[in-house]
Design an enzyme around this catalytic site. Structure first.
Site, PDB file in Angstrom:
ATOM      1  N   ARG A 120       0.808  -1.237   0.000  1.00 55.07           N
ATOM      2  CA  ARG A 120       0.000   0.000   0.000  1.00 55.07           C
ATOM      3  C   ARG A 120       0.838   1.284   0.000  1.00 55.07           C
ATOM      4  NH1 ARG A 120      -3.063  -3.088   3.702  1.00 55.07           N
ATOM      5  NH2 ARG A 120      -4.793  -4.087   2.622  1.00 55.07           N
ATOM      6  N   LYS A 142       3.708  10.967 -12.043  1.00 53.98           N
ATOM      7  CA  LYS A 142       2.838  10.111 -12.855  1.00 53.98           C
ATOM      8  C   LYS A 142       3.538   8.773 -13.009  1.00 53.98           C
ATOM      9  CE  LYS A 142       0.056  13.026 -15.856  1.00 53.98           C
ATOM     10  NZ  LYS A 142      -0.183  13.409 -17.263  1.00 53.98           N
ATOM     11  N   GLU A 184      10.638  16.381 -25.717  1.00 56.12           N
ATOM     12  CA  GLU A 184       9.963  16.862 -24.498  1.00 56.12           C
ATOM     13  C   GLU A 184      10.561  18.203 -24.048  1.00 56.12           C
ATOM     14  OE1 GLU A 184       7.250  15.395 -23.628  1.00 56.12           O
ATOM     15  OE2 GLU A 184       7.424  13.206 -23.543  1.00 56.12           O
ATOM     16  N   LYS A 226       8.321  22.045 -15.515  1.00 51.78           N
ATOM     17  CA  LYS A 226       7.481  20.920 -15.077  1.00 51.78           C
ATOM     18  C   LYS A 226       7.102  21.076 -13.605  1.00 51.78           C
ATOM     19  CE  LYS A 226       6.115  16.356 -15.371  1.00 51.78           C
ATOM     20  NZ  LYS A 226       6.200  15.084 -16.028  1.00 51.78           N
ATOM     21  N   GLU A 236      -3.708  16.802 -12.485  1.00 50.90           N
ATOM     22  CA  GLU A 236      -4.195  17.089 -13.838  1.00 50.90           C
ATOM     23  C   GLU A 236      -5.694  17.386 -13.899  1.00 50.90           C
ATOM     24  OE1 GLU A 236      -2.071  15.003 -16.987  1.00 50.90           O
ATOM     25  OE2 GLU A 236      -3.930  14.954 -18.135  1.00 50.90           O
ATOM     26  N   ARG A 240      -2.077  20.933 -16.007  1.00 46.47           N
ATOM     27  CA  ARG A 240      -1.085  19.871 -16.236  1.00 46.47           C
ATOM     28  C   ARG A 240      -1.291  19.165 -17.574  1.00 46.47           C
ATOM     29  NH1 ARG A 240       1.685  15.471 -12.120  1.00 46.47           N
ATOM     30  NH2 ARG A 240       2.946  14.519 -13.750  1.00 46.47           N
ATOM     31  N   ASN A 244       0.862  17.531 -22.170  1.00 45.11           N
ATOM     32  CA  ASN A 244       0.612  16.455 -23.129  1.00 45.11           C
ATOM     33  C   ASN A 244       0.462  16.963 -24.553  1.00 45.11           C
ATOM     34  OD1 ASN A 244       0.784  14.203 -21.472  1.00 45.11           O
ATOM     35  ND2 ASN A 244      -1.280  14.535 -20.695  1.00 45.11           N
ATOM     36  N   HIS A 247       0.723  14.531 -27.410  1.00 39.98           N
ATOM     37  CA  HIS A 247       0.692  13.181 -26.849  1.00 39.98           C
ATOM     38  C   HIS A 247      -0.549  12.386 -27.270  1.00 39.98           C
ATOM     39  CE1 HIS A 247       4.013  14.664 -24.512  1.00 39.98           C
ATOM     40  NE2 HIS A 247       4.095  13.596 -23.765  1.00 39.98           N
ATOM     41  N   HIS A 251       0.397   9.056 -28.587  1.00 39.23           N
ATOM     42  CA  HIS A 251       0.025   7.778 -27.968  1.00 39.23           C
ATOM     43  C   HIS A 251      -0.671   6.873 -28.987  1.00 39.23           C
ATOM     44  CE1 HIS A 251       0.124   9.468 -23.572  1.00 39.23           C
ATOM     45  NE2 HIS A 251       1.312   9.173 -24.037  1.00 39.23           N
ATOM     46  N   HIS A 264       8.898   7.034 -27.621  1.00 42.72           N
ATOM     47  CA  HIS A 264       7.871   7.957 -27.124  1.00 42.72           C
ATOM     48  C   HIS A 264       8.112   9.379 -27.651  1.00 42.72           C
ATOM     49  CE1 HIS A 264       4.959   9.740 -24.396  1.00 42.72           C
ATOM     50  NE2 HIS A 264       5.901  10.561 -23.952  1.00 42.72           N
TER      51      HIS A 264
HETATM   52  P1  NAD Z   1      13.406   4.101 -21.882  1.00 41.97           P
HETATM   53  O1  NAD Z   1      13.244   4.068 -20.428  1.00 41.97           O
HETATM   54  O2  NAD Z   1      12.921   2.937 -22.680  1.00 41.97           O
HETATM   55  O3  NAD Z   1      14.942   4.358 -22.200  1.00 41.97           O
HETATM   56  C1  NAD Z   1      15.363   4.415 -23.535  1.00 41.97           C
HETATM   57  C2  NAD Z   1      16.475   3.397 -23.836  1.00 41.97           C
HETATM   58  O4  NAD Z   1      17.702   3.897 -23.343  1.00 41.97           O
HETATM   59  C3  NAD Z   1      16.276   2.057 -23.171  1.00 41.97           C
HETATM   60  O5  NAD Z   1      16.744   1.043 -24.013  1.00 41.97           O
HETATM   61  C4  NAD Z   1      17.134   2.173 -21.925  1.00 41.97           C
HETATM   62  O6  NAD Z   1      17.528   0.938 -21.412  1.00 41.97           O
HETATM   63  C5  NAD Z   1      18.299   2.940 -22.467  1.00 41.97           C
HETATM   64  N1  NAD Z   1      19.053   3.725 -21.515  1.00 41.97           N
HETATM   65  C6  NAD Z   1      18.598   4.385 -20.439  1.00 41.97           C
HETATM   66  N2  NAD Z   1      19.557   5.125 -19.895  1.00 41.97           N
HETATM   67  C7  NAD Z   1      20.675   4.905 -20.609  1.00 41.97           C
HETATM   68  C8  NAD Z   1      22.008   5.389 -20.530  1.00 41.97           C
HETATM   69  N3  NAD Z   1      22.364   6.306 -19.635  1.00 41.97           N
HETATM   70  N4  NAD Z   1      22.905   4.925 -21.426  1.00 41.97           N
HETATM   71  C9  NAD Z   1      22.532   4.038 -22.377  1.00 41.97           C
HETATM   72  N5  NAD Z   1      21.294   3.562 -22.524  1.00 41.97           N
HETATM   73  C10 NAD Z   1      20.369   3.997 -21.649  1.00 41.97           C
HETATM   74  O7  NAD Z   1      12.695   5.394 -22.511  1.00 41.97           O
HETATM   75  P2  NAD Z   1      12.579   6.924 -22.051  1.00 41.97           P
HETATM   76  O8  NAD Z   1      12.578   7.704 -23.287  1.00 41.97           O
HETATM   77  O9  NAD Z   1      13.533   7.262 -20.987  1.00 41.97           O
HETATM   78  O10 NAD Z   1      11.128   6.981 -21.385  1.00 41.97           O
HETATM   79  C11 NAD Z   1       9.978   6.735 -22.149  1.00 41.97           C
HETATM   80  C12 NAD Z   1       8.848   6.349 -21.221  1.00 41.97           C
HETATM   81  O11 NAD Z   1       8.589   7.436 -20.334  1.00 41.97           O
HETATM   82  C13 NAD Z   1       7.558   6.034 -21.921  1.00 41.97           C
HETATM   83  O12 NAD Z   1       7.024   4.849 -21.405  1.00 41.97           O
HETATM   84  C14 NAD Z   1       6.664   7.222 -21.583  1.00 41.97           C
HETATM   85  O13 NAD Z   1       5.312   6.872 -21.547  1.00 41.97           O
HETATM   86  C15 NAD Z   1       7.182   7.608 -20.241  1.00 41.97           C
HETATM   87  N6  NAD Z   1       6.928   9.002 -19.868  1.00 41.97           N
HETATM   88  C16 NAD Z   1       6.384   9.221 -18.650  1.00 41.97           C
HETATM   89  C17 NAD Z   1       6.172  10.515 -18.227  1.00 41.97           C
HETATM   90  C18 NAD Z   1       5.664  10.753 -16.836  1.00 41.97           C
HETATM   91  O14 NAD Z   1       5.301  11.890 -16.526  1.00 41.97           O
HETATM   92  N7  NAD Z   1       5.641   9.766 -15.976  1.00 41.97           N
HETATM   93  C19 NAD Z   1       6.485  11.594 -19.050  1.00 41.97           C
HETATM   94  C20 NAD Z   1       7.036  11.334 -20.296  1.00 41.97           C
HETATM   95  C21 NAD Z   1       7.251  10.017 -20.705  1.00 41.97           C
HETATM   96  N1  GLY Z   2       4.296  14.101 -19.080  1.00 41.07           N
HETATM   97  C1  GLY Z   2       3.027  14.595 -18.679  1.00 41.07           C
HETATM   98  C2  GLY Z   2       2.871  14.873 -17.232  1.00 41.07           C
HETATM   99  O1  GLY Z   2       3.729  14.615 -16.432  1.00 41.07           O
HETATM  100  O2  GLY Z   2       1.867  15.351 -16.836  1.00 41.07           O
END
Ligand code: NAD
Ligand code: GLY
Length: 360
Positions: A120, A142, A184, A226, A236, A240, A244, A247, A251, A264
């Site tokens: 929890r 998020k 982003e 942010k 949101e 907020r 997006n 997005h 998406h 992404h």
């Molecule tokens: P990811 O986590 O898949 O990383 C991209 C690639 O780089 C992966 O293969 C990873 O293993 C590799 N990698 C990571 N760090 C590295 C490093 N220092 N050196 C070499 N390789 C490395 O992708 P991402 O772009 O970081 O994140 C995308 C995700 O984030 C999506 O799922 C998206 O929906 C999510 N997201 C969430 C929010 C939020 O507010 N929570 C906002 C934007 C995106």
């Molecule tokens: N990436 C969108 C949010 O954090 O709200």
């Protein structure tokens, strides 16, 4: 080291940005509830950074459980999430254990959701290792996994205790991932910070060349934007959603092609062009402004044409968006550069026209 705070009353937490932060466990110690942590990473980041990171924590007398997940967006799903719970339970981690996400947005989003739900709720710390996760996903709480019918559909709002963005780890990031992160960064300029957009336009070559000072500046200015938005609208209810931009279209690209086909950030880039085109159709952007939006993405090496899913499929996928309220699709659009709005004013015909104009 640069520090800024996400101001959320008693849940306020710092974002620290700088070179070499992952090798300094002293930065983490003050944010632990007990001397027990579980570090979660994946099989790409793990071989690069896990051993020295964990050794540093153990040298401080911490009991550390290591959890290594399979890499990739396709694994941002229940079976992988369960691997975290399996390992936490097998190691008898209790409620005082702090989870540490060492990786990009996929690891960060999943670990955050695991932390929100394990027994929890247990504390967690974000150590983002991609540009995208440093400027966006690690901040704001998020957390989610994907569902075959939609991106990030299962999740929770759950804030970390600390974000540690080490700009040195970006040295090993593949070029394609760096560019995806820039989508982003550009987003913040477009939605609410015109001076930042102008700064990105002027310094994009330095960012692409991984100039450490330029990257640290981009991470700080992005996180500042942010943090302000999250502090004003954590869950949101309004503003907020402007984070997006692009997005809803993006998406649809990610889900429509299968998770992991387009990154992404790439999907967000193509989606942002569609949102800009739609804003022009509503009379809110000029042709020159749309061209400027397109140019900055092109210069960043990002796609500006969406994949040919067909307009019907885009619209079907977009109908699952979390911004659909009472059956009405609301989109983030631009009323000028640096000013995003959430709007239901575009007609289906206009949305369809933008998709058709901006896709292969
Ligand atoms: P990811 O986590 O898949 O990383 C991209 C690639 O780089 C992966 O293969 C990873 O293993 C590799 N990698 C990571 N760090 C590295 C490093 N220092 N050196 C070499 N390789 C490395 O992708 P991402 O772009 O970081 O994140 C995308 C995700 O984030 C999506 O799922 C998206 O929906 C999510 N997201 C969430 C929010 C939020 O507010 N929570 C906002 C934007 C995106
Ligand atoms: N990436 C969108 C949010 O954090 O709200």
């Amino acid at each position: 080291m640069r520090t800024l705070n996400v101001e959320l009353a008693e849940r306020t937490y710092p974002i620290r940005i700088g070179a070499g932060l992952v090798s300094d466990p002293a930065l983490i110690l003050p944010y632990l509830k007990a001397r027990r942590v579980a570090v979660v990473t994946n099989d790409v980041v793990g071989p690069l950074y896990l051993d020295p990171f964990v050794a540093g924590l153990r040298a401080q007398g911490l009991q550390v459980t290591e959890i290594v997940l399979p890499d990739g967006e396709a694994h941002k799903a229940w079976p992988t999430l369960n691997l975290i719970f399996d390992a936490l339970l097998a190691a008898r981690c209790d409620r005082s254990t702090t989870l540490i996400a060492l990786g990009g947005g996929v690891v960060g989003d999943m670990v955050g959701f695991a932390a929100a739900t394990y027994q929890r709720g247990v504390p967690f710390i974000q150590v983002p290792t991609t540009l995208l996760s440093q400027v966006d996903s690690s901040v704001g709480g998020k957390t989610a996994i994907n569902h075959p019918l939609g991106k990030n559909m299962i999740g929770a709002f759950y804030q970390p205790k600390l974000v540690l963005a080490d700009t040195t780890v970006l040295d090993t990031l593949p070029d394609r991932e760096l560019k995806a992160g820039l989508a982003e960064v550009i987003k913040y300029g477009l939605i609410r910070d015109l001076p930042f957009l102008e700064w990105i336009e002027a310094h994009l070559d330095r960012l692409l060349a991984r100039d450490p000072e330029a990257l640290a500046e981009a991470v700080e200015r992005s996180c500042r934007n942010k943090a302000e938005v999250v502090a004003a609208d954590e869950t949101e209810q309004g503003e907020r959603a402007t984070l997006n931009l692009g997005h809803t279209f993006g998406h649809a690209i990610e889900t429509g092609l299968g998770y992991g086909q387009w990154l992404h950030g790439e999907a967000v880039a193509a989606g942002t062009i569609m949102a800009a085109d739609l804003s022009r159709r509503l009379g809110w952007l000029t042709d020159d402004e749309v061209a400027r939006v397109k140019l900055i993405h092109e210069r960043a090496g990002l796609p500006v044409i969406g994949p040919a899913l067909g307009a019907d499929r885009y619209l079907e996928l977009m109908a699952h968006d979390k911004k659909v309220s009472d059956g009405t699709l609301r989109l983030v659009l631009l009323k000028g550069l640096g000013r995003a709005v959430i709007s239901a004013e575009a007609t289906s015909a206009q949305i369809r026209a933008s998709i058709e104009a901006c896709c292969a």
